[in-house]
Design an enzyme around this catalytic site. Sequence first.
Site, PDB file in Angstrom:
ATOM      1  N   LYS A 105      28.592 -57.676   8.094  1.00  0.00           N
ATOM      2  CA  LYS A 105      28.544 -56.239   7.781  1.00  0.00           C
ATOM      3  C   LYS A 105      28.997 -55.195   8.631  1.00  0.00           C
ATOM      4  O   LYS A 105      28.796 -55.244   9.744  1.00  0.00           O
ATOM      5  CB  LYS A 105      27.209 -56.045   7.449  1.00  0.00           C
ATOM      6  CG  LYS A 105      26.961 -54.528   6.954  1.00  0.00           C
ATOM      7  CD  LYS A 105      25.399 -54.042   7.305  1.00  0.00           C
ATOM      8  CE  LYS A 105      25.400 -52.664   6.978  1.00  0.00           C
ATOM      9  NZ  LYS A 105      24.018 -52.044   7.642  1.00  0.00           N
ATOM     10  N   GLY A 166      17.685 -44.866   8.650  1.00  0.00           N
ATOM     11  CA  GLY A 166      16.368 -44.612   9.151  1.00  0.00           C
ATOM     12  C   GLY A 166      15.504 -43.296   8.791  1.00  0.00           C
ATOM     13  O   GLY A 166      14.379 -43.227   9.269  1.00  0.00           O
ATOM     14  N   ALA A 192      20.734 -47.897   3.692  1.00  0.00           N
ATOM     15  CA  ALA A 192      20.393 -46.751   4.577  1.00  0.00           C
ATOM     16  C   ALA A 192      19.452 -45.643   3.619  1.00  0.00           C
ATOM     17  O   ALA A 192      20.205 -45.132   2.544  1.00  0.00           O
ATOM     18  CB  ALA A 192      21.513 -46.371   5.420  1.00  0.00           C
ATOM     19  N   GLY A 193      18.393 -45.098   4.175  1.00  0.00           N
ATOM     20  CA  GLY A 193      17.590 -44.123   3.518  1.00  0.00           C
ATOM     21  C   GLY A 193      16.655 -44.345   2.885  1.00  0.00           C
ATOM     22  O   GLY A 193      15.733 -43.593   2.237  1.00  0.00           O
ATOM     23  N   ASN A 214      15.771 -51.812   6.302  1.00  0.00           N
ATOM     24  CA  ASN A 214      15.084 -52.507   7.633  1.00  0.00           C
ATOM     25  C   ASN A 214      13.846 -51.344   7.885  1.00  0.00           C
ATOM     26  O   ASN A 214      12.750 -51.921   7.781  1.00  0.00           O
ATOM     27  CB  ASN A 214      16.091 -52.448   8.686  1.00  0.00           C
ATOM     28  CG  ASN A 214      15.501 -53.082   9.991  1.00  0.00           C
ATOM     29  OD1 ASN A 214      16.076 -53.452  10.950  1.00  0.00           O
ATOM     30  ND2 ASN A 214      14.017 -53.438   9.919  1.00  0.00           N
ATOM     31  N   THR A 215      14.229 -50.078   8.360  1.00  0.00           N
ATOM     32  CA  THR A 215      12.987 -49.292   8.848  1.00  0.00           C
ATOM     33  C   THR A 215      12.121 -48.982   7.760  1.00  0.00           C
ATOM     34  O   THR A 215      10.801 -49.017   8.358  1.00  0.00           O
ATOM     35  CB  THR A 215      13.787 -47.944   9.332  1.00  0.00           C
ATOM     36  OG1 THR A 215      15.078 -48.113  10.011  1.00  0.00           O
ATOM     37  CG2 THR A 215      12.842 -46.974   9.973  1.00  0.00           C
TER      38      THR A 215
END
Length: 263
Positions: A105, A166, A192-193, A214-215
Amino acid sequence: MNPLVDDTFEISGVTYRSRLLVGTGKYADLEQTRAAIEASGAEIVTVAIRRTNIGQNTDEPNLLDVIRPDQYTILPNTAGCYDVESAVRTCHMARELLDGHDLVKLEVLGDEKTLYPAMPETLEAAEILIRDGFKVMVYTNDDPIMAKRLEAMGCVAVMPLAAPIGSGLGIRNPYNIRTIVENAQVPILVDAGVGTASDAAIAMELGCDGVLMNTAIAEAKNPILMASAMRKGVEAGREAYRAGRMPKRRYASASSPLEGYFF
């Protein structure tokens, strides 16, 4: 064919059932990482090579002891890279550490505050990596033109952001994401987001092939429970997309029509 079961997708010729991809950062410890990933049902697990030990530091705990390559597809990423040279070097390090693994990635960041991708550098790095034999899944902004260009270069999947990394803000520009999906011939995965399960469901309802996060899981009050919720959100959104939603109307429409009934 059972529409609730027979729904797979491919990345670079490999078939997957889970459309939820997860990261390994920000957890309390390796045991929580293992438990959350297991609860997510993910088959692809992304690893930040510059921040995570997968064998390069022999005196530290090794992530691969709990996230084993024979159970998951390990997806090395270039998180933390702000230039072409470091991104390319990180991918080569990952290939060496993972015995020739070539699926990566790519993300080349523009600045530390927004973590938006630096697109000129991303294009250059993608071109070099593809030429070096890597199969590149690429983090990009939500620009349909750029997404199509990355696909044309030979990236095996395009991963537009939903919001800054994040941030947990959810899908900020669903119209661009839908346009990217409609024009694509390779998998499109929101990256993301995402902040909660409803965000993941929206991404899937837009027609995305998957969601990477992830976050949103790791920083939840209960990461393992949130991992389970995200799994269900992705599955629900995918089923809703395949089912085809009813049209939106300005006015009411009775759910039990009166035509044909006598009183």
